[in-house]
Design an enzyme around this catalytic site. Structure first.
Site, PDB file in Angstrom:
ATOM      1  CG  ASP A  66      25.918 -64.213  15.489  1.00 16.67           C
ATOM      2  OD1 ASP A  66      24.951 -64.930  15.192  1.00 16.67           O
ATOM      3  OD2 ASP A  66      25.896 -63.378  16.406  1.00 16.67           O
ATOM      4  CE  LYS A 111      19.795 -62.097  13.650  1.00 15.47           C
ATOM      5  NZ  LYS A 111      20.325 -63.167  14.492  1.00 15.47           N
ATOM      6  CG  MET A 151      25.417 -53.570  13.796  1.00 16.86           C
ATOM      7  SD  MET A 151      23.947 -54.474  14.363  1.00 16.86           S
ATOM      8  CE  MET A 151      23.494 -53.527  15.822  1.00 16.86           C
TER       9      MET A 151
END
Length: 493
Positions: free
Chosen positions: A273, A295, A410
């Site tokens: 990542d 992502k 997030m």
């Protein structure tokens, strides 16, 4: 210094030259050889035990009244290898004949010089403990996975640094490595006899090395025998392919587990990542191929389906694949989809957990997320639904209850909606909140305050960064410090 790829005037590639060496690392085979140890101190006992561990016959020269308790215990203890022979006398020029090595613990420079001169005159390599001016060699620091032995030297400049390097290497070499090295010696002849030079033998030893560094002990000779059969049958590719999901933690390389480091050291390909730090990728073996498959919200990203297909294709090609995810793989990392796909395709998959961001947030603010005076439960919540909006699948009334700690992953772009929803469900507007980005990294940023201020706090840190939001009474002290203008100190050591 020329490097690979440099060309001379004729356009030919020049070979890379060896950089200067402070000392030349050598490994002496002392099995059955005569070794001299002059002195009966604790330091002499340590060196005598080290020499005897190699199988040497160590002759200790020291008057009985000069023997330390450590040396006496060593001389009386039973031994698995080597011998210890005590001579109740001081050393003399007559003792060096036929010796392979000579070591002394000398009190004065005069005695050290005399011992060194006598040994050299007899052609015997000499070391005087803690007196480098009279040494032809140094012992260094040892990592013992015999028959795998690693020696570390700093040319006498920084012994403590050498010990720190040893500890780092020991974390990478599991104790079971000694059993695998012994197995390698037993099967070497069979490998030479049954496998052709080149690719077949290389495939065997590469797969063997992966197993040796896996941390598990070999099942006698069964592992090597089965591996030989696979390589002979041309099954080394399909048999060897596998995927390991590895948690990279919040960012700091030292927060990786030992098992995670070993997985990186054994990987052929690493799919990582974009939240994984460069320091962590540096721990992977140099030959490993690194592929960014990150992502991130608001950015061009790899589709999960593409990542799944890539893992399957690489594993089917016989590669040892590490899927490296920030934090812990089992918490909001879509590991469930990857595991399900790999199982459907018959690809072996294993998991190495990591430190999740919530734990790093607790460290950054110096709190316990489940402090019993403030929190009876801990909830980890993703702030986004699959459609990118605020998730409606969670129990918002429960999240708004007092005496709970909630961590929103997030949650940066949802900060205003999170605040409004929690207050609408009955949470007190003055409830403490803590917000952080890039936890455990050099550019870590964190702020604390009250729930009513949450959008402003997030905006101050920056919406373009991976943000974690903590809500609950455990962050009360941090919120009060923020109100007085006093910074809270990070607790990462």
């Amino acid at each position: 210094m020329a490097t690979i790829g440099d060309r001379d005037a004729r356009g030919e590639v020049r070979r890379e030259r060896i950089a200067p060496l402070a000392t030349l690392p050598l490994f002496f085979n002392l099995g059955g050889e005569r070794a001299i140890m002059a002195g009966g101190t604790d330091a002499a006992a340590w060196k005598a035990e080290l020499l005897a561990a190699t199988g040497a016959d160590v002759e200790v020269y020291a008057p009985a009244e000069d023997l330390s308790g450590e040396m006496r215990a060593l001389l009386e203890a039973p031994r698995e290898t080597g011998r210890l022979i005590h001579h109740d006398r001081r050393w003399g020029a007559d003792i060096f004949g036929g010796a392979a090595i000579a070591v002394a613990d000398a009190e004065t420079d005069g005695e050290a010089a005399a011992f060194a001169c006598a040994a050299r005159a007899a052609g015997v390599p000499v070391n005087v403990i803690d007196k480098p001016a009279f040494c032809q060699f140094r012992f260094g620091t040892v990592v013992n996975r015999s028959p795998v032995v690693v020696g570390i030297a700093t040319d006498g400049a920084a012994p403590i640094l050498g010990q720190a390097v040893r500890r780092r290497i020991e974390t990478l070499l599991p104790p079971s490595l000694s059993h695998w090295a012994g197995l390698a010696a037993r099967v070497r002849a069979a490998v030479i006899e049954r496998l052709a030079p080149g690719a077949p033998r290389r495939a065997f030893w590469e797969r063997f090395s992966d197993l040796a560094l896996s941390g598990r002990a070999p099942a006698q000779d069964e592992d090597a025998t089965a591996l030989l059969r696979d390589v002979e049958a041309g099954r080394s590719g399909s048999a060897g392919g596998r995927v390991t999901l590895v948690g990279a933690g919040p960012g700091e390389a030292e927060l990786l587990t030992l098992k995670a480091v070993r997985a990186l050291q054994a990987a052929d390909v690493i799919l990582f990542d974009d939240l994984v730090s460069d320091d962590i990728l540096e721990l992977a073996r140099r030959e490993a191929r690194r592929m960014l498959v990150g992502k991130r919200a608001g950015r061009t990203s790899c589709r999960q389906e593409d990542i799944n297909e890539t893992m399957v294709a690489l594993a089917r090609a016989g590669k040892n694949v590490v899927r490296l995810k920030s934090g812990d793989v089992s918490i909001f990392g879509r590991a469930g989809e990857e595991i399900a796909e790999l199982k459907r395709e018959g690809i072996p998959v294993s998991i190495v957990p990591g430190i999740t961001a919530a734990s790093a947030l607790a460290v950054a603010f110096g709190v316990s997320l489940t402090h019993r005076e403030h929190s009876h439960s801990l909830r980890l919540v993703t702030a986004h639904s699959r459609k990118g909006a605020l998730s409606e699948d969670v129990d918002w009334p429960a999240l708004a209850q007092a005496h709970a700690t909630t961590i929103f992953y997030m949650g940066g772009r949802m900060a205003e909606r999170i605040r409004d929803r929690l207050i609408a469900e009955g949470m007190a507007p003055h409830t403490p909140v803590a917000v952080a980005a890039n936890l455990s990294r050099p550019d870590e940023t964190r702020e604390a305050g009250r729930l009513t201020e949450l959008p402003e706090i997030v905006a101050k840190i920056g919406l373009d960064r991976p943000i974690l939001i903590g809500v609950g009474g455990v962050f009360g002290e941090a919120a009060m410090l923020a109100e007085t203008g006093e910074p809270s100190e990070a607790r990462f050591g």
